[in-house]
Design a protein around this motif. Structure first.
Motif, PDB file in Angstrom:
ATOM      1  N   HIS A  16       0.640  27.057 -15.863  1.00  9.38           N
ATOM      2  CA  HIS A  16      -0.390  26.703 -16.847  1.00  9.38           C
ATOM      3  C   HIS A  16      -1.663  26.193 -16.191  1.00  9.38           C
ATOM      4  N   ALA A  17      -1.674  26.012 -14.886  1.00 11.15           N
ATOM      5  CA  ALA A  17      -2.794  25.353 -14.229  1.00 11.15           C
ATOM      6  C   ALA A  17      -4.016  26.271 -14.187  1.00 11.15           C
ATOM      7  N   HIS A  18      -5.168  25.704 -14.530  1.00  7.60           N
ATOM      8  CA  HIS A  18      -6.442  26.408 -14.426  1.00  7.60           C
ATOM      9  C   HIS A  18      -7.369  25.565 -13.574  1.00  7.60           C
ATOM     10  N   ARG A  19      -8.308  26.211 -12.912  1.00  7.92           N
ATOM     11  CA  ARG A  19      -9.229  25.436 -12.092  1.00  7.92           C
ATOM     12  C   ARG A  19     -10.079  24.571 -12.997  1.00  7.92           C
ATOM     13  N   PRO A  20     -10.039  23.230 -12.851  1.00 10.38           N
ATOM     14  CA  PRO A  20     -10.732  22.354 -13.788  1.00 10.38           C
ATOM     15  C   PRO A  20     -12.232  22.571 -13.827  1.00 10.38           C
ATOM     16  N   HIS A  21     -12.854  23.056 -12.724  1.00 11.57           N
ATOM     17  CA  HIS A  21     -14.305  23.212 -12.777  1.00 11.57           C
ATOM     18  C   HIS A  21     -14.731  24.362 -13.680  1.00 11.57           C
ATOM     19  N   GLN A  22     -13.758  25.080 -14.244  1.00 12.46           N
ATOM     20  CA  GLN A  22     -14.096  26.150 -15.167  1.00 12.46           C
ATOM     21  C   GLN A  22     -14.097  25.666 -16.613  1.00 12.46           C
ATOM     22  N   GLN A  23     -13.771  24.402 -16.818  1.00 11.72           N
ATOM     23  CA  GLN A  23     -13.767  23.864 -18.178  1.00 11.72           C
ATOM     24  C   GLN A  23     -15.199  23.575 -18.616  1.00 11.72           C
ATOM     25  N   HIS A  24     -15.477  23.694 -19.933  1.00 11.39           N
ATOM     26  CA  HIS A  24     -16.841  23.536 -20.408  1.00 11.39           C
ATOM     27  C   HIS A  24     -16.962  22.551 -21.571  1.00 11.39           C
TER      28      HIS A  24
ATOM     29  N   ALA B  61       0.835  -1.210   0.000  1.00  9.97           N
ATOM     30  CA  ALA B  61       0.000   0.000   0.000  1.00  9.97           C
ATOM     31  C   ALA B  61       0.865   1.254   0.000  1.00  9.97           C
ATOM     32  N   SER B  62       1.973   1.196  -0.725  1.00 14.37           N
ATOM     33  CA  SER B  62       2.903   2.324  -0.759  1.00 14.37           C
ATOM     34  C   SER B  62       2.939   3.024  -2.115  1.00 14.37           C
ATOM     35  N   VAL B  63       2.024   2.676  -2.997  1.00 12.16           N
ATOM     36  CA  VAL B  63       1.987   3.276  -4.334  1.00 12.16           C
ATOM     37  C   VAL B  63       0.776   4.195  -4.439  1.00 12.16           C
ATOM     38  N   VAL B  64       1.021   5.477  -4.717  1.00 10.54           N
ATOM     39  CA  VAL B  64      -0.055   6.433  -4.962  1.00 10.54           C
ATOM     40  C   VAL B  64      -0.469   6.283  -6.424  1.00 10.54           C
ATOM     41  N   ARG B  65      -1.745   5.999  -6.637  1.00  8.77           N
ATOM     42  CA  ARG B  65      -2.233   5.675  -7.980  1.00  8.77           C
ATOM     43  C   ARG B  65      -3.090   6.791  -8.555  1.00  8.77           C
ATOM     44  N   LEU B  66      -2.916   7.042  -9.849  1.00  3.89           N
ATOM     45  CA  LEU B  66      -3.742   7.988 -10.597  1.00  3.89           C
ATOM     46  C   LEU B  66      -4.491   7.225 -11.683  1.00  3.89           C
ATOM     47  N   LEU B  67      -5.826   7.331 -11.661  1.00  6.47           N
ATOM     48  CA  LEU B  67      -6.678   6.718 -12.673  1.00  6.47           C
ATOM     49  C   LEU B  67      -7.701   7.752 -13.162  1.00  6.47           C
ATOM     50  N   PRO B  68      -7.245   8.860 -13.738  1.00  7.33           N
ATOM     51  CA  PRO B  68      -8.192   9.894 -14.168  1.00  7.33           C
ATOM     52  C   PRO B  68      -9.020   9.414 -15.353  1.00  7.33           C
ATOM     53  N   PRO B  69     -10.165  10.040 -15.595  1.00  2.00           N
ATOM     54  CA  PRO B  69     -10.935   9.693 -16.796  1.00  2.00           C
ATOM     55  C   PRO B  69     -10.157  10.023 -18.056  1.00  2.00           C
ATOM     56  N   LEU B  70     -10.467   9.341 -19.127  1.00  2.00           N
ATOM     57  CA  LEU B  70      -9.765   9.569 -20.391  1.00  2.00           C
ATOM     58  C   LEU B  70     -10.088  10.926 -20.988  1.00  2.00           C
ATOM     59  N   THR B  71     -11.122  11.565 -20.480  1.00  2.00           N
ATOM     60  CA  THR B  71     -11.537  12.879 -20.984  1.00  2.00           C
ATOM     61  C   THR B  71     -10.838  14.021 -20.265  1.00  2.00           C
ATOM     62  N   ILE B  72      -9.911  13.756 -19.384  1.00  2.00           N
ATOM     63  CA  ILE B  72      -9.219  14.809 -18.656  1.00  2.00           C
ATOM     64  C   ILE B  72      -8.523  15.754 -19.630  1.00  2.00           C
ATOM     65  N   SER B  73      -8.659  17.045 -19.388  1.00  2.00           N
ATOM     66  CA  SER B  73      -8.044  18.037 -20.278  1.00  2.00           C
ATOM     67  C   SER B  73      -6.595  18.282 -19.871  1.00  2.00           C
ATOM     68  N   ASP B  74      -5.845  18.976 -20.740  1.00  3.68           N
ATOM     69  CA  ASP B  74      -4.472  19.335 -20.412  1.00  3.68           C
ATOM     70  C   ASP B  74      -4.423  20.209 -19.161  1.00  3.68           C
ATOM     71  N   GLU B  75      -5.348  21.166 -19.060  1.00  5.05           N
ATOM     72  CA  GLU B  75      -5.380  22.048 -17.900  1.00  5.05           C
ATOM     73  C   GLU B  75      -5.660  21.266 -16.622  1.00  5.05           C
ATOM     74  N   GLN B  76      -6.578  20.324 -16.708  1.00  2.10           N
ATOM     75  CA  GLN B  76      -6.888  19.510 -15.541  1.00  2.10           C
ATOM     76  C   GLN B  76      -5.700  18.630 -15.158  1.00  2.10           C
ATOM     77  N   ALA B  77      -5.029  18.082 -16.151  1.00  5.36           N
ATOM     78  CA  ALA B  77      -3.847  17.258 -15.869  1.00  5.36           C
ATOM     79  C   ALA B  77      -2.779  18.091 -15.168  1.00  5.36           C
ATOM     80  N   ASN B  78      -2.601  19.338 -15.602  1.00  5.78           N
ATOM     81  CA  ASN B  78      -1.638  20.217 -14.941  1.00  5.78           C
ATOM     82  C   ASN B  78      -2.021  20.445 -13.488  1.00  5.78           C
ATOM     83  N   ALA B  79      -3.309  20.658 -13.243  1.00  4.52           N
ATOM     84  CA  ALA B  79      -3.767  20.883 -11.871  1.00  4.52           C
ATOM     85  C   ALA B  79      -3.527  19.649 -11.012  1.00  4.52           C
ATOM     86  N   VAL B  80      -3.780  18.465 -11.574  1.00  9.49           N
ATOM     87  CA  VAL B  80      -3.538  17.224 -10.841  1.00  9.49           C
ATOM     88  C   VAL B  80      -2.055  17.108 -10.476  1.00  9.49           C
TER      89      VAL B  80
END
Length: 526
Positions: free
Chosen positions: A509-517, A438-457
């Motif tokens: 480059h990070a933008h708040r992802p909830h502002q994406q449309h 249990a020492s691995v931090v895992r990322l499984l974002p949706p395939l629709t994640i935007s570049d801006e959202q990926a930067n925020a993550v």
């Protein structure tokens, strides 16, 4: 809807009271076997795309995605439209294994995506609603088809929670299958890693079955994950997979590929086996194929279709809503090249996360494939020799296996990983933990994640690692606020502003992802 509206419309104190009350009642009434709720004390009431909104009004970027179920994120428009279409049509919602237009459309779309060898001569069996039931079906099928009973599985595997699936998983207590070494680079079971480690793994497998005195008779099948997810995000080398395919085909051992979490574009190909070009005899599919709803199937070669009527069944195998949502999801991923998008974006995220290994000694390894990513946390102050899997060369039991350096990673740090997960949550980022310890931090974002959202993550994760590392340096690895078994749960969790953009490699480059449309990442209205 009235419940979420009433929560959202209340005063802050009232909203907080509702949030805390729900968590308190969950803790009092639900089973002690619950897992995610212990580490993630949130009460989701709305979700869209990458974002979840809690009952307390806070928003989170969800890189758990229902453990990889949400290929298109939460409540994607094409999924909702497909579900509404079935509901509005008056069609039956559960039909056992009867034929329906909804099922026919799902099977047609599914077969469009399969490796050629299965698409041309495949059969599909609808199972119970979870991947573990599909694993049980696959094991039952190959045993019936071969007349043999043994199963080959791999260390670190996770195939589900039912008896047969657990027996084939890495944590099995009652040994019912033959366990083989799964190749991995960072913690190679042979201490060498790379192509040499994969070669030794393959040789071990071949030797075990070709040696008449090994005690392992010819099995009914081999089951493997092209990328071990719960095992620590460990991609199998393509050459090794091709070797396993050749090895099993030459010995008439059906090869079962567990694509429950890796499928539907997650790893940068529609199916993870596509990277290596192999065609398994059986594919186990669930999670994303239901478009966020429960659905599980196996697809297999027609010559294996020898079992009798009723040999495997399930009351909910005719879930029409899941089939409609699954058809929409499969088609959207295929038509919009989301697998290719996952490959490109995942590669960039991995490259940028690899920088963490230079700046933070506690980040031992960064690995993954596509948008299936893991960071292994280690204790850099501990002697790396203590984590060796092979004796030192001057040890009397040592056997030189190959030239080259022996890998000696630092010991895993599960408490630090749990601290990183908590720091992520405070910054509005939901991540999962996995791996052997249990020492691995895992990322499984949706395939629709935007570049801006990926930067925020990436920014939030970087900031969380930095905070946890500082705390460890200040207090020591055993004096963290909470260990892996005392994670935050209940109404007392205090989260920081989830919209905080952490300083990191992409902060500018990070933008708040909830502002994406855009439709693939639209967020709920405040």
């Amino acid at each position: 809807m009235a419940v979420t509206e009433s929560i959202a419309g209340g005063a802050p104190a009232e909203v907080r009271a509702v949030h805390e009350g729900i968590l308190r009642r969950q803790s009092a009434r639900e089973s002690s076997a619950r897992t995610y709720a212990r580490a993630l004390p949130i009460v989701p009431v709305r979700a869209r795309g990458l974002t979840i909104e809690g009952a307390d009004g806070r928003r989170y970027l969800d890189c758990l995605s229902g453990a990889g179920t949400l290929a298109l994120g939460h409540n994607h428009p094409v999924v909702l439209e497909a579900i509404r279409g079935v509901l509005d049509s008056g069609a039956p919602l559960s039909v056992l294994d009867l034929a329906t237009p909804v099922k026919d459309a799902f099977v047609t779309e599914l077969f469009h995506t399969l490796p050629p060898g299965l698409a041309d001569r495949g059969r599909v069996q609808f199972c119970g609603p979870a991947g573990t039931d599909a694993v049980e079906a696959a094991l039952t099928l190959v045993r019936a088809a071969t007349g043999r009973s043994g199963i080959l599985a791999f260390t670190g595997a996770y195939h589900g929670m039912t008896a047969g699936a657990l027996a084939a998983s890495g944590g099995a207590r009652d040994i019912q299958v033959t366990r083989l070494p799964y190749p991995q680079d960072y913690r190679c079971p042979f201490g060498v890693g790379g192509p040499t480690g994969a070669e030794l793994s393959a040789r071990w497998t071949e030797s075990l079955l070709d040696d008449p005195k090994s005690g392992v008779p010819l099995p009914a099948g081999m089951i493997l994950e092209p990328v071990q997810g719960e095992g620590g995000v460990i991609p199998a080398p393509d050459d090794w997979l091709r070797r396993m395919r050749r090895f099993t085909a030459e010995r008439s051992v059906p090869l079962i590929a567990d694509e429950v979490q890796t499928g539907v574009g997650r790893t940068g190909a529609f199916w993870a086996v596509d990277h290596s070009g192999i065609t398994p005899d059986v594919m186990v599919l669930s999670k994303a194929i239901g478009g966020s709803l429960p659905l599980a199937v196996i697809v297999y070669r027609d010559d294996l279709d020898v079992w009798q009527p009723g040999a495997h069944a399930g009351t909910f195998r005719g879930n029409q809503l899941a089939m409609a949502a699954g058809t929409a999801t499969l088609a959207y991923v295929r038509e919009n090249a989301l697998a290719e998008r996952a490959a490109a974006l995942g590669s960039r995220m991995l490259d940028q996360l690899a920088e963490l290994t230079r700046h933070f000694p506690c980040v031992g390894d960064v690995r993954g494939r596509g948008l299936m990513i893991g960071l292994e946390l280690v204790n850099p102050d501990a002697d790396p020799v203590a984590s060796r899997t092979t004796p030192p060369l001057d040890h009397p039991d040592a056997v030189p296996v190959a030239p080259g350096p022996t890998r000696t990673p630092h010991p895993a740090a599960p408490e630090l990983a749990a601290a990183v997960q908590r720091e992520c949550l405070r910054r509005g980022l939901i991540v999962e933990l996995g791996g052997r310890h249990a020492s691995v931090v895992r990322l499984l974002p949706p395939l629709t994640i935007s570049d801006e959202q990926a930067n925020a993550v990436l920014d939030r994760l970087t900031d969380a690692v930095a905070a946890a590392a500082r705390d460890q340096q200040a207090h020591g690895p055993h004096q963290q606020a909470e260990g892996p078994h005392q994670r935050a749960e209940g109404p007392h969790h205090q989260a920081e502003d989830p919209h905080h953009q952490a300083p990191g490699p992409n902060h500018q480059h990070a933008h708040r992802p909830h502002q994406q449309h855009d439709p693939g990442s639209a967020q709920p209205k405040g």
